[in-house]
Design a protein around this motif. Structure first.
Motif, mmCIF file in Angstrom:
data_model
loop_
_atom_site.group_PDB
_atom_site.id
_atom_site.type_symbol
_atom_site.label_atom_id
_atom_site.label_comp_id
_atom_site.label_asym_id
_atom_site.label_seq_id
_atom_site.Cartn_x
_atom_site.Cartn_y
_atom_site.Cartn_z
ATOM 1 N N THR A 153 -6.463 29.400 4.256
ATOM 2 C CA THR A 153 -6.022 28.720 3.040
ATOM 3 C C THR A 153 -4.656 28.075 3.265
ATOM 4 N N PHE A 154 -4.559 26.816 2.842
ATOM 5 C CA PHE A 154 -3.329 26.042 2.989
ATOM 6 C C PHE A 154 -2.953 25.442 1.641
ATOM 7 N N GLN A 155 -1.659 25.392 1.390
ATOM 8 C CA GLN A 155 -1.158 24.768 0.170
ATOM 9 C C GLN A 155 -0.660 23.377 0.542
ATOM 10 N N VAL A 156 -1.207 22.379 -0.127
ATOM 11 C CA VAL A 156 -0.924 20.972 0.183
ATOM 12 C C VAL A 156 -0.132 20.394 -0.976
ATOM 13 N N GLU A 157 1.084 19.933 -0.684
ATOM 14 C CA GLU A 157 1.964 19.446 -1.746
ATOM 15 C C GLU A 157 2.458 18.044 -1.428
ATOM 16 N N LEU A 158 2.322 17.153 -2.387
ATOM 17 C CA LEU A 158 2.850 15.798 -2.247
ATOM 18 C C LEU A 158 4.372 15.878 -2.305
ATOM 19 N N ILE A 159 5.053 15.408 -1.253
ATOM 20 C CA ILE A 159 6.516 15.510 -1.237
ATOM 21 C C ILE A 159 7.209 14.152 -1.248
ATOM 22 N N ASN A 160 6.438 13.066 -1.006
ATOM 23 C CA ASN A 160 7.075 11.749 -1.005
ATOM 24 C C ASN A 160 6.009 10.651 -1.138
ATOM 25 N N VAL A 161 6.392 9.594 -1.833
ATOM 26 C CA VAL A 161 5.545 8.401 -1.926
ATOM 27 C C VAL A 161 6.413 7.224 -1.505
ATOM 28 N N SER A 162 5.899 6.435 -0.576
ATOM 29 C CA SER A 162 6.656 5.298 -0.072
ATOM 30 C C SER A 162 5.804 4.038 -0.172
ATOM 31 N N MET A 222 0.834 -1.181 0.000
ATOM 32 C CA MET A 222 0.000 0.000 0.000
ATOM 33 C C MET A 222 0.882 1.249 0.000
ATOM 34 N N ALA A 223 0.576 2.200 -0.836
ATOM 35 C CA ALA A 223 1.387 3.420 -0.933
ATOM 36 C C ALA A 223 1.077 4.371 0.225
ATOM 37 N N ILE A 224 2.138 4.935 0.773
ATOM 38 C CA ILE A 224 2.018 5.943 1.819
ATOM 39 C C ILE A 224 2.413 7.279 1.189
ATOM 40 N N LEU A 225 1.517 8.243 1.283
ATOM 41 C CA LEU A 225 1.743 9.562 0.700
ATOM 42 C C LEU A 225 2.126 10.534 1.807
ATOM 43 N N LYS A 226 3.163 11.320 1.545
ATOM 44 C CA LYS A 226 3.581 12.335 2.510
ATOM 45 C C LYS A 226 3.298 13.701 1.896
ATOM 46 N N PHE A 227 2.478 14.474 2.591
ATOM 47 C CA PHE A 227 2.119 15.812 2.131
ATOM 48 C C PHE A 227 2.707 16.859 3.060
ATOM 49 N N ARG A 228 3.137 17.964 2.481
ATOM 50 C CA ARG A 228 3.548 19.138 3.252
ATOM 51 C C ARG A 228 2.425 20.147 3.116
ATOM 52 N N ILE A 229 1.892 20.602 4.252
ATOM 53 C CA ILE A 229 0.785 21.548 4.261
ATOM 54 C C ILE A 229 1.303 22.886 4.765
ATOM 55 N N TYR A 230 1.443 23.823 3.822
ATOM 56 C CA TYR A 230 1.931 25.165 4.144
ATOM 57 C C TYR A 230 0.772 26.067 4.505
ATOM 58 N N PHE A 231 0.960 26.912 5.512
ATOM 59 C CA PHE A 231 0.015 27.984 5.780
ATOM 60 C C PHE A 231 0.266 29.024 4.695
ATOM 61 N N GLU A 232 -0.763 29.373 3.921
ATOM 62 C CA GLU A 232 -0.585 30.204 2.727
ATOM 63 C C GLU A 232 0.103 31.540 3.006
ATOM 64 N N GLU A 233 -0.185 32.158 4.143
ATOM 65 C CA GLU A 233 0.363 33.483 4.420
ATOM 66 C C GLU A 233 1.814 33.459 4.896
ATOM 67 N N ASP A 234 2.339 32.288 5.247
ATOM 68 C CA ASP A 234 3.712 32.200 5.736
ATOM 69 C C ASP A 234 4.242 30.792 5.457
ATOM 70 N N ASP A 235 5.036 30.654 4.404
ATOM 71 C CA ASP A 235 5.485 29.310 4.033
ATOM 72 C C ASP A 235 6.563 28.735 4.950
ATOM 73 N N SER A 236 6.969 29.498 5.982
ATOM 74 C CA SER A 236 7.869 28.910 6.980
ATOM 75 C C SER A 236 7.053 28.132 8.031
#
Length: 189
Positions: free
Chosen positions: A105-114, A1-15
């Motif tokens: 608003t949050f930006q959700v980006e796929l950063i890894n698939v395992s 089964m694939a495990i997806l890793k997402f990074r969820i950035y707060f839109e107003e501050d990507d740190s």
């Protein structure tokens, strides 16, 4: 089964971001819930995802429910849509909007698939937290809950020795007592 890793950035501050892991067979509703948990938000408001491209443009909507608004195309529903069915790119992006009145608003980006599932992890799960998250209902001090511990430990409510209260300046004391001589050192700085 694939495990997806997402990074969820707060839109107003990507740190400010959170990394979450989730199974590809889990739904967008599961992703919605783990994002709220990661940012310490409640689940009382409307929410939606948008499939996105590299320029963060909003595409197909994956909504918590069908809202009373005009849609170009009927939205997919979070509880019925598995995440794996909407991954079309190895760097797939989504925009997540929560509480339409506040428009979080949050930006959700796929950063890894395992392919390897960690038996010690309950999916979905928050695996990394960076930055101080926004406060959902108001302002939160930079130190947040930690400040209460510091205040309690050092009792910051009492004035520190050698420091007076506001308005107790040396200039005021000499103006009030002009011409008087001090017999003791009690009030002399």
């Amino acid at each position: 089964m694939a495990i997806l890793k997402f990074r969820i950035y707060f839109e107003e501050d990507d740190s400010v971001y959170r990394d979450v892991v989730i199974r590809h067979k889990q739904t967008f509703f599961d992703l919605h819930e783990i994002i709220l948990k990661a940012y310490d938000f409640d689940s009382k408001h409307a929410a939606t995802f948008y499939r996105s491209n590299d320029h963060w443009q909003r595409g197909r909507e994956i909504s918590l429910e069908r809202y009373d608004k005009k849609y170009k195309a009927a939205p997919l529903l979070m509880k019925e849509t598995t995440i794996g069915t909407e991954i079309h790119d190895p760097n797939q992006k989504f925009i997540y909007v929560y509480d339409f009145a506040k428009n979080w608003t949050f930006q959700v980006e796929l950063i890894n698939v395992s392919k390897e599932e960690n038996p010690k992890v309950t999916y979905p799960s928050v695996v990394r937290k960076e930055g101080i998250p926004p406060s959902q209902y108001g302002t939160k001090g930079l130190l947040g809950e930690r400040f209460a511990d510091i205040e309690e430990k050092y009792d910051l409510t009492k004035g520190a020795e050698g420091f007076g209260e506001e308005g107790e300046g040396a200039g005021e004391a000499s103006d009030e007592h002009e011409g008087e001589e001090h017999g003791s050192d009690e009030e002399i700085f």
